[in-house]
Structure formats: C-alpha cells, structure tokens
Design an enzyme around this catalytic site. Structure first.
Site, PDB file in Angstrom:
ATOM      1  N   ASP A  34       0.834  -1.209   0.000  1.00  0.00           N
ATOM      2  CA  ASP A  34       0.000   0.000   0.000  1.00  0.00           C
ATOM      3  C   ASP A  34       0.868   1.256   0.000  1.00  0.00           C
ATOM      4  OD1 ASP A  34      -2.285   1.483   0.034  1.00  0.00           O
ATOM      5  OD2 ASP A  34      -2.775   1.124   2.134  1.00  0.00           O
ATOM      6  N   GLY A  35       0.313   2.309  -0.568  1.00  0.00           N
ATOM      7  CA  GLY A  35       0.972   3.625  -0.495  1.00  0.00           C
ATOM      8  C   GLY A  35       1.638   4.059  -1.800  1.00  0.00           C
ATOM      9  N   ASN A  36       1.375   3.345  -2.880  1.00  0.00           N
ATOM     10  CA  ASN A  36       1.985   3.747  -4.161  1.00  0.00           C
ATOM     11  C   ASN A  36       1.529   5.143  -4.573  1.00  0.00           C
ATOM     12  OD1 ASN A  36       2.991   1.188  -4.223  1.00  0.00           O
ATOM     13  ND2 ASN A  36       1.686   0.441  -5.876  1.00  0.00           N
ATOM     14  N   HIS A  51       2.908   3.191  -8.912  1.00  0.00           N
ATOM     15  CA  HIS A  51       2.751   1.754  -9.194  1.00  0.00           C
ATOM     16  C   HIS A  51       3.988   1.193  -9.904  1.00  0.00           C
ATOM     17  CE1 HIS A  51      -1.215   2.032  -7.640  1.00  0.00           C
ATOM     18  NE2 HIS A  51      -1.728   2.696  -8.649  1.00  0.00           N
ATOM     19  N   SER A  79      -7.087  -6.016  -6.024  1.00  0.00           N
ATOM     20  CA  SER A  79      -8.221  -6.612  -5.311  1.00  0.00           C
ATOM     21  C   SER A  79      -9.478  -6.559  -6.175  1.00  0.00           C
ATOM     22  CB  SER A  79      -8.466  -5.880  -3.994  1.00  0.00           C
ATOM     23  OG  SER A  79      -9.142  -4.662  -4.243  1.00  0.00           O
ATOM     24  N   THR A  80     -10.478  -7.332  -5.779  1.00  0.00           N
ATOM     25  CA  THR A  80     -11.756  -7.310  -6.508  1.00  0.00           C
ATOM     26  C   THR A  80     -12.419  -5.940  -6.380  1.00  0.00           C
ATOM     27  OG1 THR A  80     -12.677  -8.375  -4.523  1.00  0.00           O
ATOM     28  CG2 THR A  80     -12.305  -9.789  -6.421  1.00  0.00           C
ATOM     29  N   LEU A 145      11.516 -20.398  -4.006  1.00  0.00           N
ATOM     30  CA  LEU A 145      10.467 -19.524  -3.463  1.00  0.00           C
ATOM     31  C   LEU A 145       9.205 -19.586  -4.332  1.00  0.00           C
ATOM     32  CD1 LEU A 145       9.756 -16.978  -1.528  1.00  0.00           C
ATOM     33  CD2 LEU A 145      10.343 -15.640  -3.552  1.00  0.00           C
ATOM     34  N   ARG A 202       1.856  -4.941   6.071  1.00  0.00           N
ATOM     35  CA  ARG A 202       1.138  -3.898   5.327  1.00  0.00           C
ATOM     36  C   ARG A 202       1.920  -2.605   5.434  1.00  0.00           C
ATOM     37  NH1 ARG A 202      -5.121  -2.637   4.237  1.00  0.00           N
ATOM     38  NH2 ARG A 202      -4.762  -0.843   2.911  1.00  0.00           N
ATOM     39  N   SER A 210      -8.402  -5.113   4.434  1.00  0.00           N
ATOM     40  CA  SER A 210      -8.857  -4.814   3.070  1.00  0.00           C
ATOM     41  C   SER A 210      -9.213  -6.072   2.276  1.00  0.00           C
ATOM     42  CB  SER A 210      -7.802  -3.985   2.325  1.00  0.00           C
ATOM     43  OG  SER A 210      -7.572  -2.770   2.996  1.00  0.00           O
ATOM     44  N   GLU A 221       0.807 -13.319  12.329  1.00  0.00           N
ATOM     45  CA  GLU A 221       1.338 -12.147  13.021  1.00  0.00           C
ATOM     46  C   GLU A 221       1.262 -10.964  12.052  1.00  0.00           C
ATOM     47  OE1 GLU A 221       2.176 -11.989  16.170  1.00  0.00           O
ATOM     48  OE2 GLU A 221       1.710 -14.117  16.417  1.00  0.00           O
TER      49      GLU A 221
HETATM   50  C1  FPP Z   1      -2.013   0.137  -3.278  1.00  0.00           C
HETATM   51  O1  FPP Z   1      -1.472   1.424  -3.268  1.00  0.00           O
HETATM   52  C2  FPP Z   1      -1.421  -0.607  -4.361  1.00  0.00           C
HETATM   53  C3  FPP Z   1      -2.113  -1.227  -5.346  1.00  0.00           C
HETATM   54  C4  FPP Z   1      -3.583  -1.280  -5.427  1.00  0.00           C
HETATM   55  C5  FPP Z   1      -1.412  -1.880  -6.432  1.00  0.00           C
HETATM   56  C6  FPP Z   1      -0.281  -2.722  -5.988  1.00  0.00           C
HETATM   57  C7  FPP Z   1       0.497  -3.106  -7.146  1.00  0.00           C
HETATM   58  C8  FPP Z   1       1.831  -3.026  -7.227  1.00  0.00           C
HETATM   59  C9  FPP Z   1       2.687  -2.573  -6.127  1.00  0.00           C
HETATM   60  C10 FPP Z   1       2.552  -3.424  -8.420  1.00  0.00           C
HETATM   61  C11 FPP Z   1       2.291  -4.860  -8.688  1.00  0.00           C
HETATM   62  C12 FPP Z   1       3.316  -5.441  -9.447  1.00  0.00           C
HETATM   63  C13 FPP Z   1       3.169  -6.573 -10.120  1.00  0.00           C
HETATM   64  C14 FPP Z   1       4.363  -7.210 -10.636  1.00  0.00           C
HETATM   65  C15 FPP Z   1       1.871  -7.206 -10.375  1.00  0.00           C
HETATM   66  P1  FPP Z   1      -2.457   2.630  -3.519  1.00  0.00           P
HETATM   67  O2  FPP Z   1      -2.466   2.941  -4.965  1.00  0.00           O
HETATM   68  O3  FPP Z   1      -3.796   2.328  -2.958  1.00  0.00           O
HETATM   69  O4  FPP Z   1      -1.748   3.761  -2.717  1.00  0.00           O
HETATM   70  P2  FPP Z   1      -2.465   4.953  -1.966  1.00  0.00           P
HETATM   71  O5  FPP Z   1      -3.269   4.344  -0.851  1.00  0.00           O
HETATM   72  O6  FPP Z   1      -1.330   5.762  -1.473  1.00  0.00           O
HETATM   73  O7  FPP Z   1      -3.315   5.666  -2.962  1.00  0.00           O
END
Ligand code: FPP
Length: 255
Positions: A34-36, A51, A79-80, A145, A202, A210, A221
């Site tokens: 989370d947090g992208n 992302h 997620s869905t 892995l 997380r 979520s 944990e």
């Molecule tokens: C949540 O951050 C992140 C997601 C919904 C997407 C996660 C996906 C990736 C990190 C890349 C996946 C990579 C592959 C290889 C499949 P957010 O966008 O909700 O962040 P925010 O809460 O700060 O808006």
C-alpha cells in the site's frame, strides 16, 4: 542462503542492528503493498509512477525473501474492489504483470522461483491472464520460493465461491455436511496446498486487512510500517521478520 542473515545486519537509520535467527524464518509471508499513490503524490508525480516504482519493490522483496529462506511470498497486487479506480489506473495496473514478467521472468527462473496466481483470473484482461499463465507454466517445475500474486483477489469472494461449490457438492451427494472441516476448506480455497501466512506485512501506515486472505490470516502475526510500498526494501523485510521472531504465537492457547 540463510547464513547471509545470521550476521548482524545494519539498519539504515543507524539504530540498533537487526538480528535474525535462521531457525525461525516465517514460511509464508503475505504483503499488502500500500501507499503507491501517496508516494507519487508526495513527489508531485502521477499515481501510476507510484505503481511503476511499486513494481520495483516487488522485485526487491522477492529477492530478499528468497535470500532469507521464506518459502511462500504472497503479494496483494489487485483486489476485486480495485476495479472502482479510474479506468486509466486500472488499465495501467493490469499491464504491470506483463511488464514485470517481461523484465524479470528470466531472472526468476534462474533463481528457481515458482510463480503462482490466486484470484478470479477469468475476470482479467486477456493480456494480463496470458502473461500470468505463461509465467506460471514456465516456472511450474521450479522448487524455490513460491511467488504468489493475488490478482483480482477478494477474501470474501474466495470464501463465497468455496461455499457455493461445497454446497453444490452436497446437493449432488458427492459430499455430506459432516465432511466440511477446516482442512477441507483450507484445501478448497484459492490458497489450497499452501500453509497459512505466518506474517502479514502492510505498508503505508494503514492498519486493516482490506479483504485480504480473511480465512488464512486467522493466526498470522501482523506487522505494519509507515513506509510507502515503493520505498520497501530488504531492510524492511528484515525488520518485519525480526519483530516476528520476538512474538510468541499462542494460537489461542497459553505460552
Ligand atoms: C495500493 O497502493 C497498491 C495497489 C492497489 C497496487 C499494488 C500493485 C503493485 C505494487 C505493483 C504490482 C506489481 C506486479 C508485478 C503485479 P495505492 O495505490 O492504494 O496507494 P495509496 O493508498 O497511497 O493511494
């Protein structure tokens, strides 16, 4: 592999070093990345750049988990509920597996990583599904892995689908209600064959599940960090594992 973490590892912030015992590495680590978006916003960049950088963090986490001796790494990639996001963002996220695998698949194969996908893959665009299917097929025989992508995944949907299918089997007489046990449900969920996560990570300071692995996280944990996912690196995984090793897992019993 494990030997590499037997030594004291320095933390970036210069605080106490992190010590990891090779005898108590979590077998299954699950991650809510989370947090992208916030990471990008803080830099005045579009969310998709977050992302994109999140994808690089997936690579770092995979390598670190592999070096540590983690056996299963489950990443919540879509997620869905994420379909509710703007169309352009959804499209970008759906292109990421293809891009990630185009860049990383050969190295994952060389590292003996097995790629899996968990979720409603029928609901994915064909290019996303094809990329995942190819990665799963090409790494099928690998024994290192297990990198499990939760893609178009929802915990409630998973349980709902499982219940529906068990109900149908009862209706046809293939199963009786007494056959429905914890073990059977474990087998029939999308995570069938994998142990429950020992550790859930997380990022970004949010403290909720979520709709992620609701059944499987019953005794995991939980570890939360304020770090945004694109900043996540080996040092954070080590910190999480060190904290995991300080916990006493009681599963409802006494120490
Ligand atoms: C949540 O951050 C992140 C997601 C919904 C997407 C996660 C996906 C990736 C990190 C890349 C996946 C990579 C592959 C290889 C499949 P957010 O966008 O909700 O962040 P925010 O809460 O700060 O808006």
């Amino acid at each position: 592999m494990i030997k590499r973490v037997q030594a004291w590892l320095s933390r970036k912030d210069g605080q106490r070093p992190v010590e990891i015992s090779p005898d108590n590495i979590p077998q299954h680590v699950a991650v809510i990345m989370d947090g992208n978006g916030r990471w990008a916003k803080r830099r005045g960049l579009p969310r998709i750049v977050g992302h994109q950088n999140g994808m690089k963090a997936v690579k770092r986490a995979t390598i670190a988990a592999d070096e540590l001796g983690v056996k299963y790494l489950t990443m919540y990639a879509f997620s869905t509920e994420n379909w509710k996001r703007p169309k352009e963002e959804v499209e970008f996220l759906m292109r990421l597996p293809e891009e990630f695998l185009a860049i990383e698949l050969d190295e994952l194969i060389a590292k003996n990583v097995q790629v899996r996908v968990m979720g409603d893959t029928d609901g994915l665009p064909s290019y996303t599904r094809r990329a995942m299917e190819e990665a799963v097929a090409r790494t099928d025989g690998n024994t290192g892995l297990i990198l499990n992508f939760a893609l178009n995944y929802g915990g409630r949907k998973e349980i709902e689908d499982c219940m529906r299918s068990l109900g149908q089997e009862i209706q046809t007489g293939a199963l009786s209600p007494e056959d429905i046990t914890t073990d059977l449900i474990n087998d029939r969920l999308l995570s069938g064959g994998m142990p429950d996560p020992d550790l859930l990570i997380r990022t970004s300071g949010e403290m909720r599940l979520s709709n992620f692995m609701l059944w499987q996280l019953a005794y995991s944990e939980l570890w939360f960090t304020d770090v945004y996912w694109p900043e996540f690196g080996k040092e954070h995984l080590l910190e999480a594992v060190a904290e995991y090793q300080r916990r006493t897992r009681r599963y409802g019993g006494l120490k």
